[in-house]
Structure formats: structure tokens, C-alpha cells
Write an enzyme that holds these catalytic residues in place. Sequence first.
Site, PDB file in Angstrom:
ATOM      1  N   ASP A  74       0.869  -1.208   0.178  1.00  6.32           N
ATOM      2  CA  ASP A  74       0.007  -0.151   0.062  1.00  6.32           C
ATOM      3  C   ASP A  74       0.940   1.234  -0.344  1.00  6.32           C
ATOM      4  O   ASP A  74       1.963   1.465   0.702  1.00  6.32           O
ATOM      5  CB  ASP A  74      -0.785   0.061   1.441  1.00  6.32           C
ATOM      6  CG  ASP A  74      -2.128   1.371   1.614  1.00  6.32           C
ATOM      7  OD1 ASP A  74      -2.757   1.746   0.536  1.00  6.32           O
ATOM      8  OD2 ASP A  74      -1.937   1.871   2.349  1.00  6.32           O
ATOM      9  N   SER A  75       0.699   2.162  -0.273  1.00  5.77           N
ATOM     10  CA  SER A  75       1.037   3.890  -0.028  1.00  5.77           C
ATOM     11  C   SER A  75       1.512   4.112   0.971  1.00  5.77           C
ATOM     12  O   SER A  75       2.609   4.714   1.398  1.00  5.77           O
ATOM     13  CB  SER A  75      -0.270   4.660  -1.169  1.00  5.77           C
ATOM     14  OG  SER A  75      -1.137   4.707   0.502  1.00  5.77           O
ATOM     15  N   CYS A 125      -3.682  -0.844  -2.026  1.00  5.18           N
ATOM     16  CA  CYS A 125      -3.957  -0.052  -2.404  1.00  5.18           C
ATOM     17  C   CYS A 125      -4.912   0.800  -3.690  1.00  5.18           C
ATOM     18  O   CYS A 125      -5.083  -0.529  -4.938  1.00  5.18           O
ATOM     19  CB  CYS A 125      -3.025   0.694  -2.843  1.00  5.18           C
ATOM     20  SG  CYS A 125      -2.906   2.967  -3.311  1.00  5.18           S
ATOM     21  N   GLU A 182      -5.055   9.794   8.563  1.00  6.82           N
ATOM     22  CA  GLU A 182      -3.899  10.018   8.780  1.00  6.82           C
ATOM     23  C   GLU A 182      -2.647  10.684  10.151  1.00  6.82           C
ATOM     24  O   GLU A 182      -2.315  10.500  11.252  1.00  6.82           O
ATOM     25  CB  GLU A 182      -2.530   9.827   8.186  1.00  6.82           C
ATOM     26  CG  GLU A 182      -3.271   9.456   6.694  1.00  6.82           C
ATOM     27  CD  GLU A 182      -1.726   9.040   6.126  1.00  6.82           C
ATOM     28  OE1 GLU A 182      -0.665   9.370   6.610  1.00  6.82           O
ATOM     29  OE2 GLU A 182      -2.056   7.613   6.159  1.00  6.82           O
ATOM     30  N   CYS A 190     -11.427   3.277  -0.857  1.00  3.60           N
ATOM     31  CA  CYS A 190      -9.731   4.187  -0.598  1.00  3.60           C
ATOM     32  C   CYS A 190      -9.544   3.064   0.597  1.00  3.60           C
ATOM     33  O   CYS A 190     -10.253   2.927   1.565  1.00  3.60           O
ATOM     34  CB  CYS A 190      -9.606   5.206  -0.214  1.00  3.60           C
ATOM     35  SG  CYS A 190      -8.121   5.706   0.863  1.00  3.60           S
ATOM     36  N   HIS A 207      -7.887   3.911   3.029  1.00  4.30           N
ATOM     37  CA  HIS A 207      -7.990   4.322   4.778  1.00  4.30           C
ATOM     38  C   HIS A 207      -9.856   4.345   5.184  1.00  4.30           C
ATOM     39  O   HIS A 207      -9.869   5.017   6.212  1.00  4.30           O
ATOM     40  CB  HIS A 207      -7.270   5.563   4.061  1.00  4.30           C
ATOM     41  CG  HIS A 207      -6.137   6.020   4.612  1.00  4.30           C
ATOM     42  ND1 HIS A 207      -5.070   5.645   3.131  1.00  4.30           N
ATOM     43  CD2 HIS A 207      -5.369   6.122   5.828  1.00  4.30           C
ATOM     44  CE1 HIS A 207      -4.235   5.936   4.253  1.00  4.30           C
ATOM     45  NE2 HIS A 207      -4.087   6.395   5.225  1.00  4.30           N
TER      46      HIS A 207
END
Lengths: 272, 272
Positions: free
Chosen positions: B13-14, B76, B155, B187, B189
Amino acid sequence: MDRRKIAPIGVFDSGVGGLTVAREIIRQLPNENIIYFGDTARVPYGSKSQDSIIRFSEQIIRFLQTKQVKAIVIACNTASALALDTVQKEFDIPILGVVVPGARAAVEATVNGKVGVAGTDATVRSQMYTKIIQKMNPEITVIEKACPLFVPLVEEGFKEHQVTREIIDYYLKSLKDTEIDTMILGCTHYPLLRSKIRTYMGEKIQIVNPAYETAMDLRDLLEMQGMANDGSAANGVCEFYVSDAAEKFNEFANSVMPFDIMSTRVIQIENY
Amino acid sequence: MDRRKIAPIGVFDSGVGGLTVAREIIRQLPNENIIYFGDTARVPYGSKSQDSIIRFSEQIIRFLQTKQVKAIVIACNTASALALDTVQKEFDIPILGVVVPGARAAVEATVNGKVGVAGTDATVRSQMYTKIIQKMNPEITVIEKACPLFVPLVEEGFKEHQVTREIIDYYLKSLKDTEIDTMILGCTHYPLLRSKIRTYMGEKIQIVNPAYETAMDLRDLLEMQGMANDGSAANGVCEFYVSDAAEKFNEFANSVMPFDIMSTRVIQIENY
């Protein structure tokens, strides 16, 4: 023709924020040619480690050297705070950051000796503003505050949105509740929120944008070393490079800069 | 001992978002060994170009191959949408993304044929969810909405903050005002904002998290190819790698994963 005089200034940032510094250099030193680099493939820097920021800065300086720059301005507070000392030792070219000029402006501005700094996580963790200000005047108290959401808010165009006011309150309340009389915008994105921050903090607090002092330091440096472009030839040209997404950069840049930017080029910075 | 069976699964993932996928793989396939890579030096991907995301993905896959992985999951959405087709052609190893499983889950879930997708800028610009869903069923209407501030909100730990509710309203109002009965969290997240999104969108809308279906697809793939780890030896081990700031990654990971992560290692991904 003195080749050193017409050589460009290299200016770099993690992305678009450093354009606020480039804009100030253009305003104060209109004869200078500028090579701007924005590291849009790896933006943001503010949440990353010192090791990475030093490595990124080294690659960018090597790229700028291929453009025969005569001096380099690190137009990014995070890279100035975390990488400047290292790259100044490594490279044989004058390199300026934005932290020392910003710190000096705050030291000159404060009356009551209480200075606030808003910056990225990495800048605030480094405590570089505090160290430099207290070296200049150990009597000054410095309160630093990390505001990590300011950069994405600016980049996503939330400048005028209601939540921006709330996030400013969330981050800056603790600074507002102190007795600081001077506040440094310690990230090159933050001047783009200046009017909102000004309204929130109140008219009594002096807001320092290091871009202005950085451009003055650059002028002094160029004059002292006989490198200033006197405007007799090849002057006032700006070239823009990024590591990713040139079109998005152009769009943003055109809202910040006093002229239109069309021909930004993408380079693979990790090859330098 | 069949070496292919005990070989690990590569998951990347990023940054930290893909841990929501890794968590699901661990839950459904507890015998598998996992090598997780988070590209924390270049996070986020959602605002970057397809060229860069393909190059980043290629480097990461080359790194994972040095760990003898038997299959790779691109955990991702942005990289799945923009790079999966390219890397599947380039590399001789099974590679799964999260977009196809997520699309299929939505196609199965929708009753009225109206599906919403929330994703990053890059994912939504690619229209990959729309293309894949309409390939499965051309009758379905898909409405995609980019929500670029969701990633920094997660984040920076703003999950429970008042502004998060307002930013959810800002982005998702246009989806809420349609007649969608199913919504994809496009996404990795976004599952971390799931309860807030659920409350905002209302109980009538089915929320699809592609992580669950992705882990099921992985199980099917491993079984079909006789590569599933049967648990008789060397199983259930996870190793974590990042391109920057291992400590910050550990902190976040420990709030997401069902066990403590201590020994994340930093590698220079651009050398691969």
C-alpha cells in the site's frame, strides 16, 4: 559577460508551497533567472523522517547543479530545518534556507520576547526555530505548534471553507492563549492561509512570513559575492520542474504566481 | 515440504491504509505468511499521476520478489485502479488488486442498480470502478466521488473530531442525495472512518469494504493453484517494511492490527 551573474538561482520545495518564496524572490530580484523544482512525487515532506528529507534534498541539489545554478534556496521549512546543515557541508555552492531568515525576522519583531511558530510535524519535532532563535537571543521564549492538516487543506482548495476556520482554532488555540506577540508562518504553505490566520489570531500579533526575509538574504549574498544579475542580459526567466503531475502543478502555480506557467517539465528526481 | 505453500503473500500500500486489507487476510487466512510493504516515503498516492504510481508499484513488486512471495495483493485502491493492468502484464506472478473484488461485491449487493464510490482523486479520475462494474452489469449506474481530505484526516488522528463530520458532509452529500443503495469504500483508509460514514449515510445504504472480498479472492486463487499454506509448518508470520519512518508506522499499525508490531524495517524502495 560574467557567466556567474547570469546563472540562475535554484529554488526547491516539496511541492507548490515554495512558490510563495519564488514569488518574493521575483518581486525583490526581478533580474534573476530562476530554476524551480517541486518534489510533487514525494510531497508532503512534513510527515517524513530526517533521513528521507536529507536524501531527497541531496537528489534535488544534484539536479539543480546540472542547470548550473549559482546559488540554491531551500524554499521549504521542513527541508531547511532538517537538511540544510548537512547539504551545506556536502555541496560546494551557497545554499540558503528559510528558517534562519524567519527566525531573525521574529527576533527583530518581538517586543515582549514571546514568539510562536506554526509548522509541520517534522519542523516542530526538530525544534530548529527554537534553537536558532535562542542562539540569537537566549531571553526569547518560543512556543512551537505542529499543524499537519494545513497543507492538505491548502492543496485541496479548502482555504475559504468553514472547516478551515475550525481546524485553525483546533491547532492555534494553544498559541492564541499564550502571550506571544509574534508568530512565524513556519511552512511555505501557510502564507496561503494568512488572512484566515490573521483574523483568528487578532491584529495585535505580528505575523512573520520567512519568504520576505529569505529573498533579502539572497540579495545580500549575491551582492557580497558579486553574483547579482545586473539585468544587462538574459534576465528574469523562470523554469519550472516537478517530479510528478505537471498539469496539476501549473494549475496551482497560476493561482499563486504573477504570471502564467505553461511549460512545467517532469523529471525523475530519484535518478539524481 | 512444498516450498510454494510456505512462501509468503506480498501485500503493499502507499502507507498504513493497506493494513485494513492485511488484517482481513490474517483473519481469513491465518496460516499464510505475509510480507507487508508501506510506501511511507511517497505517501499519499491519491494525488499523484498514473506514470508515477506505475513506477512506484513496479519497484515495490521487485522488492517483494526478493522475499520470494508466491502472490501479491495491491492493498491500495489507487494503485489497483491505475497500475494493476500494467504490472500484471509485466510480472510473472499472480497479482490481485482490491478494485475488482470491491466492484463484484457491490454488483452483488445492489438491489436498485445504483452504486456510489468514494475514493481518492486518482482513483475517481480513472473511473476504474465504473468501468469494471459496468463490464459486470451494464445496467448499473455508478456515481464516483473523490474525497481527498479523508486520508489526511485519518492519518492525523481526526477520526473522532467534529470537523470530520463536516468534511464527510461536504464530500458525501452529493452521494447521499442520490438514490444509491450501495456504497464502496474505495480507499483502504476509509474503513477507518466507517462508523462515521455509516452514521452519515444512514442504515439503508449497504457499505462495501473491498478488503473482505479481496481476502476471499486470494483464498480462491491459492487453493486453485495448490499454493495455500496448510499450516503444517512455518505459518502465520508477518513481516513489515516501509520506505520511511518505521516508528510512526508501528504506532499507527498497533492501533489497527490484532497484534503488536515492533520490528518494522526501513528500505530504500527507489533502489529496486
